[in-house]
Every structure is written in C-alpha cells, then in structure tokens.
Design an enzyme around this catalytic site. Structure first.
Site, mmCIF file in Angstrom:
data_model
loop_
_atom_site.group_PDB
_atom_site.id
_atom_site.type_symbol
_atom_site.label_atom_id
_atom_site.label_comp_id
_atom_site.label_asym_id
_atom_site.label_seq_id
_atom_site.Cartn_x
_atom_site.Cartn_y
_atom_site.Cartn_z
ATOM 1 N N HIS A 23 31.244 34.350 49.727
ATOM 2 C CA HIS A 23 32.279 34.946 50.579
ATOM 3 C C HIS A 23 33.197 33.832 51.075
ATOM 4 O O HIS A 23 32.753 32.720 51.338
ATOM 5 C CB HIS A 23 31.643 35.658 51.795
ATOM 6 C CG HIS A 23 32.563 36.640 52.434
ATOM 7 N ND1 HIS A 23 33.518 36.273 53.350
ATOM 8 C CD2 HIS A 23 32.700 37.972 52.256
ATOM 9 C CE1 HIS A 23 34.184 37.349 53.731
ATOM 10 N NE2 HIS A 23 33.717 38.387 53.087
ATOM 11 N N ASP A 74 28.615 43.702 49.216
ATOM 12 C CA ASP A 74 28.649 44.437 47.940
ATOM 13 C C ASP A 74 27.348 44.340 47.160
ATOM 14 O O ASP A 74 27.200 44.998 46.139
ATOM 15 C CB ASP A 74 29.806 43.899 47.086
ATOM 16 C CG ASP A 74 31.134 44.214 47.733
ATOM 17 O OD1 ASP A 74 31.945 43.291 47.931
ATOM 18 O OD2 ASP A 74 31.344 45.388 48.094
HETATM 19 C C1 SDX Z 1 34.590 41.379 49.697
HETATM 20 O O1 SDX Z 1 37.603 38.690 52.522
HETATM 21 C C2 SDX Z 1 36.794 39.609 52.867
HETATM 22 O O2 SDX Z 1 36.445 39.777 54.023
HETATM 23 C C3 SDX Z 1 36.335 40.509 51.726
HETATM 24 C C4 SDX Z 1 35.288 41.546 52.104
HETATM 25 C C5 SDX Z 1 35.857 42.589 53.024
HETATM 26 O O3 SDX Z 1 35.062 43.252 53.719
HETATM 27 O O4 SDX Z 1 37.085 42.817 52.992
HETATM 28 O O5 SDX Z 1 34.182 40.923 52.718
HETATM 29 C C6 SDX Z 1 34.786 42.300 50.868
HETATM 30 O O6 SDX Z 1 35.495 41.226 48.925
HETATM 31 C C7 SDX Z 1 33.295 40.618 49.572
HETATM 32 C C8 SDX Z 1 33.319 39.601 48.384
HETATM 33 C C9 SDX Z 1 33.019 40.383 47.118
HETATM 34 N N1 SDX Z 1 33.227 39.544 45.909
HETATM 35 C C10 SDX Z 1 32.180 39.152 45.160
HETATM 36 O O7 SDX Z 1 31.004 39.379 45.434
HETATM 37 C C11 SDX Z 1 32.592 38.455 43.876
HETATM 38 C C12 SDX Z 1 31.717 37.222 43.674
HETATM 39 N N2 SDX Z 1 32.068 36.246 44.692
HETATM 40 C C13 SDX Z 1 33.141 35.369 44.453
HETATM 41 O O8 SDX Z 1 33.914 35.435 43.374
HETATM 42 C C14 SDX Z 1 33.554 34.475 45.611
HETATM 43 O O9 SDX Z 1 32.437 34.115 46.283
HETATM 44 C C15 SDX Z 1 34.582 35.065 46.552
HETATM 45 C C16 SDX Z 1 35.781 35.559 45.812
HETATM 46 C C17 SDX Z 1 33.989 36.180 47.321
HETATM 47 C C18 SDX Z 1 34.998 33.956 47.510
HETATM 48 O O10 SDX Z 1 35.631 32.975 46.748
HETATM 49 P P1 SDX Z 1 36.297 31.685 47.438
HETATM 50 O O11 SDX Z 1 36.117 31.695 48.900
HETATM 51 O O12 SDX Z 1 37.681 31.543 46.906
HETATM 52 O O13 SDX Z 1 35.380 30.540 46.966
HETATM 53 P P2 SDX Z 1 35.460 29.847 45.550
HETATM 54 O O14 SDX Z 1 35.761 30.869 44.494
HETATM 55 O O15 SDX Z 1 36.355 28.667 45.682
HETATM 56 O O16 SDX Z 1 33.936 29.394 45.356
HETATM 57 C C19 SDX Z 1 33.459 28.225 46.016
HETATM 58 C C20 SDX Z 1 32.440 27.637 45.058
HETATM 59 C C21 SDX Z 1 32.984 27.499 43.634
HETATM 60 O O17 SDX Z 1 32.294 26.406 43.043
HETATM 61 P P3 SDX Z 1 33.060 24.932 43.059
HETATM 62 O O18 SDX Z 1 34.446 25.154 42.499
HETATM 63 O O19 SDX Z 1 33.063 24.533 44.532
HETATM 64 O O20 SDX Z 1 32.181 24.071 42.214
HETATM 65 O O21 SDX Z 1 31.310 28.542 44.956
HETATM 66 C C22 SDX Z 1 31.210 29.015 43.628
HETATM 67 C C23 SDX Z 1 32.537 28.761 42.938
HETATM 68 O O22 SDX Z 1 32.348 28.564 41.537
HETATM 69 N N3 SDX Z 1 30.935 30.456 43.732
HETATM 70 C C24 SDX Z 1 30.068 31.123 43.001
HETATM 71 C C25 SDX Z 1 30.118 32.438 43.463
HETATM 72 N N4 SDX Z 1 31.021 32.545 44.430
HETATM 73 C C26 SDX Z 1 31.543 31.293 44.593
HETATM 74 N N5 SDX Z 1 29.236 30.743 42.002
HETATM 75 C C27 SDX Z 1 28.448 31.706 41.460
HETATM 76 N N6 SDX Z 1 28.423 33.004 41.861
HETATM 77 C C28 SDX Z 1 29.261 33.397 42.851
HETATM 78 N N7 SDX Z 1 29.257 34.679 43.239
#
Ligand code: SDX
Length: 437
Positions: free
Chosen positions: A314, A372
């Site tokens: 998140h 989720d």
């Molecule tokens: C919702 O914003 C909100 O409040 C949203 C929400 C709401 O109520 O409105 O809470 C609802 O959208 C919840 C989130 C649902 N999405 C997912 O579950 C999809 C999977 N998660 C991600 O794609 C990710 O975690 C996000 C999109 C939720 C957040 O992404 P960020 O904050 O932009 O972080 P990032 O993509 O830069 O990740 C940081 C690091 C990365 O690695 P590095 O580049 O630092 O090496 O963490 C890793 C990412 O590769 N990472 C993951 C991961 N999520 C982040 N690695 C593996 N699996 C994951 N799920």
C-alpha cells in the site's frame, strides 16, 4: 449540531534556497499527521516547480473527512476509528458521518435513512441504457457508462453552485449506485432487473436486487447482510487515493457530480487500485494449492517477473491495513455462516499471508495484506462473480467520493486543478516541408 471548528494553523517557515535565492515557505499544521510546506508561491518567487510523480509526498488539499496513519495502521472517519465503526455502526450511519462530520442524532438518522431509501429507484428509461451493452461486458464498463448517463436524467441536481442540488445529487448517488450495480449484475446473467424495496435496509436491499428472482420469494440472511454492510463501511472512504483524487480533479473543473463519480469509477477499475480485489482472487485461484505458494512468492520478489502479490502492499500503510484485519474477521464469519469453513482459497490466502509476512523481502519493503486481500474470498462466498468485486467497491466508495467532492466545492480556496511538468522534449525547431525530409 455545530460543525467542529477544524482548520490548519501556521507552524513557522521552511527556507528553500534555489540558486542564489532563499525563499521563505509557510508551514501549516493540521489536527494530526505531518505538517505541510505551502509551495504555492514557489514558481512566482523561485521560477521552479516541485516535482513529485505519483504524489508520494504531496498534499493536494486540506480535508477534515478521513485520516490515515500508515505507520501505525490507523484509519479514522471524521475522527472515529474504522474498527469501532465496523463493529458498532452501519453503512448508512457512516454515510451521514462522512457527509456531515458528526454522528447523527436518532431523528437525523431516521430522516437520512428515509431520504436515501426514497431515491433508490432509477428513471425507468435508464433500464433501456443497459440494452446497448453485450451481456458479457465487464460490469465496471457498464457502471462507467450508466453512472455517467445519470447526468442526462437528473438535470435538476447538476448545478454544483446550488447547495440544495448538491445535497439531492449526493443522496441520489448513494441511493442509486446499488440499484445500478445490481442491474449490471442481473443484465450480465440474463435475469430480469429487481426493483428496490423500501422496507429493507441498504445492504439487504442490495443483496435482494442481486439475488432475488421473480419466480420465488427471496429470503435474505441477516448475518450475510450485516457482513456486506460492514464491507461497505470498510470501503467507504480513504483520504486522497487515486479515484478520490480523480473525482476532486474532475470536480475542480465544474463538471457535474454524476460525471465526476463516473470518472472515479473508471480510475477505481485499475488493478493497482480497486481492481486489486478481482486480481487478488484470480491470483489465489491460479495458485490453487498451498504447495505452489513458494513459487509465486519467488516471482513476486523477482523485479523482472512483472508479477506482484495482488492484495499486498500500500502507498500509505507501512503496517497492517486496519481494514484488512476486519475484512479477515468478516471473511471467517461469512464462511462459518455458509458452512464453507475449509474454503481452499482461504487456506491458500492465510498460508500466503503467513509466508509473505515472515519473508525478508516483504518485511523490508513493509508489504502487508491490504483491504483487497480477503475481500474477494468473502464476496465470492456471498455469491458474487469476480467481475462484480470492484463494482461493490465502487458502490461503497461513492459516499467517500461525494463527501470529498462536496468538501472541495465548499472550499473557498479551491480552483481548477492544473499540475505543471518537467519538460524533456525537443527544443523549439522549425517545420521541415515533406519534400525536404
Ligand atoms: C487500494 O490509495 C489507497 O488508499 C487505495 C485503497 C483505497 O481504499 O482507496 O487503499 C485501495 O487500491 C489498495 C491497494 C490495492 N492494490 C494492490 O493490492 C496491488 C498490489 N500492490 C501494489 O501494486 C502496490 O503495493 C501499490 C500500488 C498498492 C502501492 O504501490 P506504491 O506505493 O507505488 O509502491 P511501489 O509500487 O513503488 O512499491 C514499493 C516497492 C517496489 O519495490 P522496489 O522498487 O522498492 O524494489 O515494493 C514492491 C515494489 O516492487 N511491491 C511489491 C508489491 N507492492 C509493492 N512487490 C510484490 N508484491 C506487491 N504487491
């Protein structure tokens, strides 16, 4: 009841030196959470922009609706903790709280419930609108179209400068989204639309509109209706997330509220946002067996795989999403009620969570289950197809979008949102006629 006198307060100055110039930028402090550096005069005085793709460190507005502490795993609606609201309140009361800022008195709640109930039917002509879609259209595509079309039907509540019309539009959206969502589901399964019933509460009504058929009486299960109501509470609002920011940006141009909510639905559909509940369930079904979990965890840790654990991580929560805890409890309650205690998907989900939370990669990156992760299992058990999961998220989030949209419209400092950029394209150059290329 008087509105609480909340507002930001000055908290000194931040000094920014750009080249040979030092600019004093005011710092403002809210009720709780990080202070903000007000950069509004930065371009005029320093001829520079701030740069923050994805808005990881940018506050877009002043808001009194929802507060999140990502480190502590805290979520407050108008100051009330989400776990207390999920346990003791109901969705319509939370709608009143989000819209008005205070818990309603018994009379206020009775009046509000009645106002919402009286708006649950849609214009009969709207049902023709569905006919243009193929039966296998994704329900979120239908929702984008039909909700946007509401502005073609309700001209008497599209004047955003009229507070009475804003209130009617807000009530119409909260009341009609479940009806439209149920119609989208019924259309996808080729069953007739079911009209709302005024004697039912919000969640009972929605379940009946989705699962009743004219051929027999529908008997709802109050435990499942209560579970769905709690799921709606958990999804109602969440500060300035992507879809809420979309609604605010659309609203800042003066677009009518129905069009703004349709824009929010479109943004929510993405798998990185509200579409993650659908993606998370598909991932759990693809994993299928706890023995295959290590293979998927390995892929999630491999940057080049392009695979992520859906329902994990998140932007704000760097601790356990407090909604995910309540969601997990609700998941167990629904599965117990339905007697599917040993749902293989739940076994996979719980083992995946256990393995991920003990893995260095997820610990170091502070990746925890989000709302989720368990919602898909629960919604599937309630009888919804995967394609309807994000639709239910949109039904619940509509009140949050509307509350945030209303707060923006009433904010005297609000103006059309218009970010700038760091231009890295070609410098100015003259046109070259075709015969000279
Ligand atoms: C919702 O914003 C909100 O409040 C949203 C929400 C709401 O109520 O409105 O809470 C609802 O959208 C919840 C989130 C649902 N999405 C997912 O579950 C999809 C999977 N998660 C991600 O794609 C990710 O975690 C996000 C999109 C939720 C957040 O992404 P960020 O904050 O932009 O972080 P990032 O993509 O830069 O990740 C940081 C690091 C990365 O690695 P590095 O580049 O630092 O090496 O963490 C890793 C990412 O590769 N990472 C993951 C991961 N999520 C982040 N690695 C593996 N699996 C994951 N799920």
């Amino acid at each position: 009841m008087p509105k609480p006198p909340f507002a930001s307060k000055p908290a000194g100055l931040a000094k920014l030196t750009v080249g040979n110039k030092t600019i004093d930028l005011p710092v403002a402090r809210g009720t709780v959470g990080p202070d903000v550096v007000d950069v509004r005069k930065l371009y005029a005085e320093g001829n520079v922009f701030t740069y923050d793709p994805g808005f990881t460190a940018t506050a877009s507005c002043e808001s009194a609706i929802t507060y999140i502490d990502g480190d502590e795993g805290v979520l407050l609606y108008r100051g009330y903790p989400i776990d207390q609201l999920a346990e003791q309140s109901d969705f319509i009361e939370c709608c009143y709280l989000l819209l008005h800022g205070e818990l309603p008195s018994p009379d206020q709640l009775k009046t509000f419930r009645n106002q919402i109930t009286r708006h649950t039917m849609v214009h009969e002509q709207l049902s023709q609108f569905f006919r243009g879609f193929r039966r296998d259209a994704h329900p979120m595509a239908v929702m984008c179209g039909v909700v946007g079309a509401l502005s073609a039907f309700y001209h008497d509540s599209t004047d955003i400068n009229d507070p009475v019309q804003r209130t009617i539009a807000s009530h119409r959206m909260i009341a009609k989204l479940p009806t439209i969502a149920a119609m989208a589901y019924k259309y996808s399964v080729g069953q007739p639309f079911i009209y709302p019933r005024n004697e039912l509460n919000y969640s009972e009504n929605f379940l009946r509109m989705c699962f009743a058929v004219p051929a027999e009486d529908y008997k709802g299960n109050p435990i499942l209706a209560r579970a769905l109501d709690r799921i709606f509470i958990l999804h109602a609002d969440h500060e300035q997330n992507a879809s809420t920011s979309t609604v605010r940006l659309a609203g800042s141009s003066g677009a009518n509220p129905f069009a703004c909510i349709a824009a929010g639905i479109a943004c929510l559909w993405g798998p990185a946002h509200g579409g993650a509940n659908e993606a998370a369930l598909k991932m759990l079904e693809e994993i299928g067996d706890v023995k295959r979990i290590p293979e998927y965890v390995k892929r999630a840790k491999d940057k080049n795989s392009g695979f992520r654990l859906m329902g994990f991580g998140h932007r704000v929560y760097k601790n356990y999403d407090p909604r995910a805890k309540v969601m997990q409890q609700t998941c167990h309650e629904v599965l117990d009620t339905l007697g599917i205690r040993n749902d293989p998907l739940l076994q996979v989900a719980m083992e995946l969570e256990r393995i991920a939370l003990s893995d260095e990669y997820f610990i170091e990156k502070k990746l925890y289950p989000n709302i989720d992760f368990y919602s898909g299992i629960t919604l599937k058990a309630l009888g919804f197809p995967t394609s309807m999961f994000t639709v239910l998220f949109a039904v619940a989030r509509t009140v949050g979008w509307i509350a945030q949209w209303g707060e923006m419209i009433e904010d005297p400092s609000q103006k059309i949102g218009r970010p700038r950029q760091l231009y890295v394209g070609a410098p100015q150059r003259d046109y070259v006629p075709l015969h000279k290329r």
